[in-house]
Design an enzyme around this catalytic site. Structure first.
Site, PDB file in Angstrom:
ATOM      1  N   ASP A   1    -108.829  18.568  41.603  1.00 55.93           N
ATOM      2  CA  ASP A   1    -110.144  17.468  41.573  1.00 55.93           C
ATOM      3  C   ASP A   1    -111.334  18.393  41.754  1.00 55.93           C
ATOM      4  O   ASP A   1    -111.032  19.777  42.128  1.00 55.93           O
ATOM      5  CB  ASP A   1    -109.686  16.495  42.618  1.00 55.93           C
ATOM      6  CG  ASP A   1    -109.775  17.081  43.977  1.00 55.93           C
ATOM      7  OD1 ASP A   1    -110.137  18.180  44.252  1.00 55.93           O
ATOM      8  OD2 ASP A   1    -109.573  16.239  44.911  1.00 55.93           O
ATOM      9  N   SER A   2    -112.543  18.009  41.872  1.00 54.73           N
ATOM     10  CA  SER A   2    -113.521  18.691  42.098  1.00 54.73           C
ATOM     11  C   SER A   2    -114.014  18.706  43.331  1.00 54.73           C
ATOM     12  O   SER A   2    -115.133  19.579  43.533  1.00 54.73           O
ATOM     13  CB  SER A   2    -114.579  18.233  41.176  1.00 54.73           C
ATOM     14  OG  SER A   2    -114.967  16.773  41.849  1.00 54.73           O
ATOM     15  N   GLY A   3    -113.568  18.051  44.331  1.00 51.46           N
ATOM     16  CA  GLY A   3    -114.086  18.071  45.644  1.00 51.46           C
ATOM     17  C   GLY A   3    -115.124  16.931  45.850  1.00 51.46           C
ATOM     18  O   GLY A   3    -115.406  16.742  47.067  1.00 51.46           O
ATOM     19  N   GLY A   4    -115.772  16.511  44.892  1.00 46.28           N
ATOM     20  CA  GLY A   4    -116.510  15.424  44.900  1.00 46.28           C
ATOM     21  C   GLY A   4    -115.986  14.154  45.656  1.00 46.28           C
ATOM     22  O   GLY A   4    -116.605  13.928  46.623  1.00 46.28           O
ATOM     23  N   PHE A   5    -114.785  13.779  45.541  1.00 48.50           N
ATOM     24  CA  PHE A   5    -114.349  12.520  46.276  1.00 48.50           C
ATOM     25  C   PHE A   5    -114.174  12.857  47.983  1.00 48.50           C
ATOM     26  O   PHE A   5    -114.406  12.184  48.543  1.00 48.50           O
ATOM     27  CB  PHE A   5    -113.096  12.115  45.662  1.00 48.50           C
ATOM     28  CG  PHE A   5    -112.505  10.776  46.376  1.00 48.50           C
ATOM     29  CD1 PHE A   5    -113.102   9.576  46.090  1.00 48.50           C
ATOM     30  CD2 PHE A   5    -111.533  10.981  47.014  1.00 48.50           C
ATOM     31  CE1 PHE A   5    -112.643   8.554  46.563  1.00 48.50           C
ATOM     32  CE2 PHE A   5    -110.935   9.804  47.817  1.00 48.50           C
ATOM     33  CZ  PHE A   5    -111.369   8.481  47.612  1.00 48.50           C
TER      34      PHE A   5
ATOM     35  N   GLY B   1    -113.732   6.586  41.121  1.00 46.57           N
ATOM     36  CA  GLY B   1    -114.375   5.657  42.035  1.00 46.57           C
ATOM     37  C   GLY B   1    -113.605   4.387  42.298  1.00 46.57           C
ATOM     38  O   GLY B   1    -114.272   3.350  42.906  1.00 46.57           O
TER      39      GLY B   1
ATOM     40  N   CYS C   1     -81.377   9.118  42.392  1.00 42.55           N
ATOM     41  CA  CYS C   1     -81.768  10.538  42.781  1.00 42.55           C
ATOM     42  C   CYS C   1     -80.887  10.905  43.998  1.00 42.55           C
ATOM     43  O   CYS C   1     -79.786  10.297  44.306  1.00 42.55           O
ATOM     44  CB  CYS C   1     -83.329  10.174  43.629  1.00 42.55           C
ATOM     45  SG  CYS C   1     -83.314  10.009  45.393  1.00 42.55           S
TER      46      CYS C   1
ATOM     47  N   CYS D   1     -80.252   9.114  47.415  1.00 44.05           N
ATOM     48  CA  CYS D   1     -79.714   7.941  47.376  1.00 44.05           C
ATOM     49  C   CYS D   1     -78.224   7.969  46.876  1.00 44.05           C
ATOM     50  O   CYS D   1     -77.227   7.248  47.321  1.00 44.05           O
ATOM     51  CB  CYS D   1     -80.414   6.870  46.146  1.00 44.05           C
ATOM     52  SG  CYS D   1     -81.932   6.307  46.915  1.00 44.05           S
TER      53      CYS D   1
ATOM     54  N   ASP E   1    -102.624   9.923  39.740  1.00 45.73           N
ATOM     55  CA  ASP E   1    -102.090  10.514  40.947  1.00 45.73           C
ATOM     56  C   ASP E   1    -102.147   9.545  42.236  1.00 45.73           C
ATOM     57  O   ASP E   1    -103.132   8.621  42.213  1.00 45.73           O
ATOM     58  CB  ASP E   1    -102.963  11.772  41.060  1.00 45.73           C
ATOM     59  CG  ASP E   1    -104.390  11.038  41.720  1.00 45.73           C
ATOM     60  OD1 ASP E   1    -105.181  10.897  40.810  1.00 45.73           O
ATOM     61  OD2 ASP E   1    -104.517  11.658  42.667  1.00 45.73           O
TER      62      ASP E   1
ATOM     63  N   GLN F   1    -118.071   6.636  36.194  1.00 47.61           N
ATOM     64  CA  GLN F   1    -117.989   6.181  37.497  1.00 47.61           C
ATOM     65  C   GLN F   1    -119.010   4.979  37.181  1.00 47.61           C
ATOM     66  O   GLN F   1    -119.118   4.452  36.231  1.00 47.61           O
ATOM     67  CB  GLN F   1    -119.239   7.076  38.242  1.00 47.61           C
ATOM     68  CG  GLN F   1    -118.309   8.476  39.226  1.00 47.61           C
ATOM     69  CD  GLN F   1    -117.335   7.909  40.021  1.00 47.61           C
ATOM     70  OE1 GLN F   1    -117.247   6.630  40.398  1.00 47.61           O
ATOM     71  NE2 GLN F   1    -116.712   8.735  40.473  1.00 47.61           N
TER      72      GLN F   1
ATOM     73  N   CYS G   1     -81.142   3.657  42.195  1.00 45.93           N
ATOM     74  CA  CYS G   1     -81.765   4.786  41.993  1.00 45.93           C
ATOM     75  C   CYS G   1     -80.981   6.143  41.792  1.00 45.93           C
ATOM     76  O   CYS G   1     -80.100   6.232  42.607  1.00 45.93           O
ATOM     77  CB  CYS G   1     -82.717   5.163  43.372  1.00 45.93           C
ATOM     78  SG  CYS G   1     -83.533   6.709  43.334  1.00 45.93           S
TER      79      CYS G   1
ATOM     80  N   ASP H   1    -118.343  14.793  40.692  1.00 44.35           N
ATOM     81  CA  ASP H   1    -119.053  13.808  40.376  1.00 44.35           C
ATOM     82  C   ASP H   1    -119.248  13.090  41.821  1.00 44.35           C
ATOM     83  O   ASP H   1    -119.034  13.640  42.972  1.00 44.35           O
ATOM     84  CB  ASP H   1    -117.906  12.683  39.810  1.00 44.35           C
ATOM     85  CG  ASP H   1    -116.825  12.628  40.480  1.00 44.35           C
ATOM     86  OD1 ASP H   1    -116.347  13.389  41.519  1.00 44.35           O
ATOM     87  OD2 ASP H   1    -116.023  11.584  40.676  1.00 44.35           O
TER      88      ASP H   1
ATOM     89  N   HIS I   1     -87.077  10.700  47.612  1.00 42.08           N
ATOM     90  CA  HIS I   1     -86.669   9.315  47.111  1.00 42.08           C
ATOM     91  C   HIS I   1     -87.887   8.823  46.529  1.00 42.08           C
ATOM     92  O   HIS I   1     -87.909   8.373  45.235  1.00 42.08           O
ATOM     93  CB  HIS I   1     -86.005   8.541  48.037  1.00 42.08           C
ATOM     94  CG  HIS I   1     -85.892   7.176  47.469  1.00 42.08           C
ATOM     95  ND1 HIS I   1     -85.261   6.700  46.358  1.00 42.08           N
ATOM     96  CD2 HIS I   1     -86.648   6.051  47.748  1.00 42.08           C
ATOM     97  CE1 HIS I   1     -85.647   5.543  46.184  1.00 42.08           C
ATOM     98  NE2 HIS I   1     -86.687   4.895  46.939  1.00 42.08           N
TER      99      HIS I   1
HETATM  100 ZN   LIG Z   1     -83.508   7.589  45.666  1.00 45.92          ZN
END
Ligand SMILES: [Zn+2]
Length: 392
Positions: A96-100, A236, A326, A329, A286, A209, A324, A150, A355
């Site tokens: 990311d740009s650091g803006g947020f 935003g 994974c 689990c 994300d 934005q 699940c 931004d 998990h």
């Molecule tokens: Zn799991």
């Protein structure tokens, strides 16, 4: 024509939802994709081997410019060969740009046409971040996808404030583009890597934005398109506004974004949010939820959220989520995870984070497969129905 930094193609569609392939210099990424957040050079609570393992198979993760710039600093990362080598991750990275982050500092920052002045949360020193500095930092990090610098208007911003913020973002986007292009020519990108059919340089994404105002959002999209980017993001949102506001913006803007470029909804959200956004045509996501909530004892499951602290799990030998696949689990019970959490064992955070990430990444795998096989509406309906059954 020169090779592009990334290639994106849509392979299948279901209404506005699309399954595609994003080709980067560090490998192929199937979309829609969830990107785990690696704030300060680590995805909290999980090793990179685990992220690469077939359990999770994360193809791209996020790094935060603001955090890495302040600590350990760009000179350190550059002299260690860029962010990929510094952290030991050879798959794709988006920064990311650091803006947020700077915007989130609230009263600690001062925004001008030139950029943002703020006090570092690390040592209180006065710092200055601008479109040019953000591009220089992201080139030194060598991320595969760079975000423009931004400005984010609060969800409840007055119309005039939201307009000024959107216009500033448009001017900053142009400055980001110019500095970015000159840095690519100067070969400042520490992550440069040859890849077939690609230029081997960094990709740059623009950010739309305009707070909750649809007219401003459309104008922001137009101005972002005029500058021209490799991909486009909606920023935003998920900053305290009502959910409906977010869906009004995403529902309006995502379908208007160029169909031949990846569409990224920044910082969103829960598994339900991801599915909703996918139906509007979003490709990339994300969010810190799976990692952050894992550390506070909350598991995301196919039957809703489960709080591992609850007494009802004390002798429960079932896994967190019976459907699940994974490795957590497959091996551990709710009773054991609850015990680890209550006794303050660090393994509790590690296992819950694993998990949760597996659940997010697996959900997106299911989304992609169902779009490709034509079953997305059914997948979404069954996913939503199961969630309502709440932890049992
Ligand atoms: Zn799991």
């Amino acid at each position: 024509m020169n090779n592009p930094a990334i290639r994106f193609q849509t392979d299948a569609e279901a209404g506005q939802a699309r399954a595609g392939t994003l080709l980067t210099r560090r490998g192929e990424i199937e979309t829609p994709v969830f990107m785990p957040v690696g704030t300060a050079g680590s995805v909290k609570g999980i090793r990179f081997e685990e992220l690469e393992h077939s359990d999770l198979d994360a193809r791209i993760i996020l790094g935060n410019t603001y955090h890495l710039w302040l600590r350990p600093g760009i000179e350190t990362i550059r002299s260690c060969g860029g962010l990929h080598r510094f952290i030991g991750w050879d798959r794709a990275l988006l920064t990311d740009s650091g803006g947020f982050q700077v915007w989130s500092l609230g009263a600690l920052r001062k925004i001008s046409e030139e950029g943002t002045e703020f006090r570092s949360h690390v040592d209180g020193s006065l710092q200055f971040l601008s479109p040019e500095v953000s591009m220089e930092v992201q080139a030194a990090l060598g991320s595969d996808i760079v975000m423009v610098f931004d400005e984010c208007a609060p969800g409840n911003a007055a119309p005039e404030e939201a307009r000024q913020s959107m216009e500033l973002t448009a001017r900053w986007a142009r400055r980001s583009r110019e500095r970015f292009d000159s840095l690519q020519q100067e070969e400042a990108d520490s992550g440069k890597k040859t890849a077939e059919r690609l230029s081997g340089t960094q990709a740059l994404f623009g950010i739309i934005q305009g707070a909750a105002n649809l007219e401003l959002r459309r104008e922001s999209l137009q101005r972002t398109l005029e500058t021209g980017f490799d991909g486009y993001a909606i920023g935003g949102l998920s900053v305290g506004e009502e959910k409906q506001v977010m869906w009004d913006v995403v529902g309006e803007i995502a379908p208007l974004m160029p169909p031949d470029r990846p569409r990224y909804l920044m910082g969103v959200g829960t598994p339900e949010d991801l599915l909703e956004a996918v139906t509007h045509g979003v490709d990339m996501f994300d969010c810190v939820l799976p990692t952050r909530n894992g550390r506070t004892g909350q598991a995301f499951t196919s039957r809703g959220r489960l709080n591992i602290k609850n007494a009802q799990w004390a002798k429960d030998t079932r896994p967190l989520d019976e459907s699940c696949p994974c490795s957590v689990c497959a091996r551990h019970s709710r009773a054991y995870l609850r015990h680890l959490y209550l006794t303050g064992e660090m393994l509790a955070s590690i296992l819950l984070t694993h998990h949760n990430l597996a659940f997010f990444l697996d959900t997106m795998r299911g989304v992609r497969q169902s779009i490709r096989s034509g079953d997305f509406p059914k997948f979404r309906r069954e996913f939503t129905e199961r969630l309502g059954t709440n932890g049992e």
